[in-house]
Design a protein around this motif. Structure first.
Motif, mmCIF file in Angstrom:
data_model
loop_
_atom_site.group_PDB
_atom_site.id
_atom_site.type_symbol
_atom_site.label_atom_id
_atom_site.label_comp_id
_atom_site.label_asym_id
_atom_site.label_seq_id
_atom_site.Cartn_x
_atom_site.Cartn_y
_atom_site.Cartn_z
ATOM 1 N N LYS A 149 0.814 -1.268 0.065
ATOM 2 C CA LYS A 149 0.028 0.111 0.017
ATOM 3 C C LYS A 149 0.871 1.419 -0.133
ATOM 4 C CE LYS A 149 -4.118 -2.109 2.451
ATOM 5 N NZ LYS A 149 -4.795 -2.082 3.776
ATOM 6 N N VAL A 150 2.273 1.238 0.287
ATOM 7 C CA VAL A 150 2.925 2.456 0.336
ATOM 8 C C VAL A 150 4.510 1.963 0.172
ATOM 9 C CG1 VAL A 150 3.432 2.142 2.908
ATOM 10 C CG2 VAL A 150 3.493 4.483 1.657
ATOM 11 N N ASN A 151 5.035 2.757 -0.488
ATOM 12 C CA ASN A 151 6.725 2.793 -0.621
ATOM 13 C C ASN A 151 7.224 3.967 -0.275
ATOM 14 O OD1 ASN A 151 9.081 1.564 -1.605
ATOM 15 N ND2 ASN A 151 8.839 2.592 -3.522
ATOM 16 N N PRO A 152 7.732 4.077 1.115
ATOM 17 C CA PRO A 152 7.990 5.289 1.601
ATOM 18 C C PRO A 152 9.383 5.752 0.959
ATOM 19 C CG PRO A 152 7.552 3.558 3.341
ATOM 20 C CD PRO A 152 7.420 2.749 2.071
ATOM 21 N N LYS A 153 9.345 7.096 0.918
ATOM 22 C CA LYS A 153 10.548 7.686 0.542
ATOM 23 C C LYS A 153 11.695 7.510 1.453
ATOM 24 C CE LYS A 153 8.556 11.335 -2.566
ATOM 25 N NZ LYS A 153 8.268 12.701 -2.830
ATOM 26 N N PHE A 154 11.155 7.714 2.780
ATOM 27 C CA PHE A 154 12.100 7.456 3.944
ATOM 28 C C PHE A 154 11.558 7.452 5.031
ATOM 29 C CE2 PHE A 154 11.737 12.351 3.772
ATOM 30 C CZ PHE A 154 11.476 12.400 5.142
ATOM 31 N N VAL A 155 12.050 6.777 6.034
ATOM 32 C CA VAL A 155 11.357 6.843 7.493
ATOM 33 C C VAL A 155 12.544 7.003 8.664
ATOM 34 C CG1 VAL A 155 10.353 4.882 8.937
ATOM 35 C CG2 VAL A 155 10.008 4.766 6.661
ATOM 36 N N VAL A 156 12.050 7.898 9.487
ATOM 37 C CA VAL A 156 12.711 8.073 10.712
ATOM 38 C C VAL A 156 11.966 7.480 11.821
ATOM 39 C CG1 VAL A 156 13.312 10.052 12.384
ATOM 40 C CG2 VAL A 156 13.486 10.497 9.711
ATOM 41 N N GLY A 157 12.608 6.426 12.133
ATOM 42 C CA GLY A 157 12.038 5.418 13.023
ATOM 43 C C GLY A 157 12.832 5.622 14.345
ATOM 44 N N VAL A 158 12.308 6.357 15.404
ATOM 45 C CA VAL A 158 13.465 6.444 16.674
ATOM 46 C C VAL A 158 12.288 6.482 17.838
ATOM 47 C CG1 VAL A 158 15.241 7.541 15.625
ATOM 48 C CG2 VAL A 158 13.537 8.953 16.346
ATOM 49 N N PRO A 159 11.381 5.425 17.861
ATOM 50 C CA PRO A 159 10.532 5.547 19.155
ATOM 51 C C PRO A 159 11.187 5.291 20.422
ATOM 52 C CG PRO A 159 10.295 3.382 17.838
ATOM 53 C CD PRO A 159 10.901 4.283 17.001
ATOM 54 N N LYS A 186 16.305 3.818 23.404
ATOM 55 C CA LYS A 186 16.553 5.454 23.423
ATOM 56 C C LYS A 186 16.150 5.868 22.082
ATOM 57 C CE LYS A 186 20.241 5.826 26.466
ATOM 58 N NZ LYS A 186 21.726 6.882 26.884
ATOM 59 N N GLY A 187 15.545 7.022 22.041
ATOM 60 C CA GLY A 187 14.682 7.954 21.191
ATOM 61 C C GLY A 187 13.931 8.902 21.632
ATOM 62 N N GLY A 188 12.843 9.180 21.117
ATOM 63 C CA GLY A 188 11.873 10.021 21.432
ATOM 64 C C GLY A 188 11.403 11.319 20.398
ATOM 65 N N SER A 189 10.354 11.865 20.420
ATOM 66 C CA SER A 189 9.834 12.901 19.553
ATOM 67 C C SER A 189 10.888 13.946 19.450
ATOM 68 C CB SER A 189 8.457 13.439 20.442
ATOM 69 O OG SER A 189 7.613 12.489 20.447
#
Length: 206
Positions: A149-159, A186-189
């Motif tokens: 359903k989607v082909n992301p250009k990019f993903v920032v994934g830091v939950p 580690k990560g966060g908004s």
């Protein structure tokens, strides 16, 4: 006496960070992103746990230059992104955490609003994703990728967190999509926002 000028404070901070970082395996451009992550958190561990994959940085720069809508999983991520820099691009931010459709879908499916937000974002054709809080958002994004359903250009994934955060990022790193993630809890908004800010400064200047 103390330093009062914001840019002088930032410059000095970056000089201190540069000294501590020493030799790393990052490119000079990637190092700018990691330094911004450290500057935001005061945590030098990010020089060891940040993972760039599949030409993330070049792809993200191109994506932001081209313009479009950037999904954020929380208001906090959106709030932390520099609006002056963003306004110099053709990009806009969008989050759905309070959207009525998301709230209803979350109740119906018995899952988080963050996960349901991914479905709404994909339905609107969004293909740039910045996730700083919810592991379930990453897991759902990977599911809709698998569904074609989607082909992301990019993903920032830091939950950030102790339930699913590390695992969701490990799963993200198994996919051949441009991404940046962190190893462990580690990560966060604020970290997610700092990554986008670093890229914005590359695109439009400081």
């Amino acid at each position: 006496m103390y330093v009062k000028k914001p840019m002088e404070i930032e410059k000095k901070s970056m000089e201190i960070i540069e000294e501590i970082m020493g030799d790393t395996y990052f490119s000079e451009e990637e190092k700018l992103v990691v330094k911004r992550m450290i500057h935001t958190t005061g945590d030098f561990d990010y020089r060891k746990i940040a993972v760039f994959q599949n030409d993330f940085l070049n792809t993200a720069v191109k994506g932001i230059k081209a313009g479009g809508t950037i999904f954020t999983d929380t208001k906090m991520v959106a709030a932390g992104i520099n609006k002056t820099a963003l306004s110099k691009t053709s990009c806009q931010l969008k989050y759905f955490i309070d959207d009525k459709k998301v709230v209803e879908l979350s109740k119906t499916l018995g899952t988080t609003r963050s996960a349901c937000s991914i479905d709404i974002a994909v339905s609107e054709g969004i293909d740039m994703f910045v996730i700083g809080n919810a592991p379930t958002a990453i897991f759902r994004l990977l599911e809709v990728i698998d569904e074609g359903k989607v082909n992301p250009k990019f993903v920032v994934g830091v939950p950030v967190g102790f339930v699913g955060a590390a695992e969701s990022k490990e799963s993200l790193r198994k996919y051949a999509i441009p991404s940046i993630s962190t190893v462990g809890t580690k990560g966060g908004s604020n970290v997610a926002a700092s990554i986008i800010n670093a890229i914005l400064y590359m695109v439009v200047g400081r």
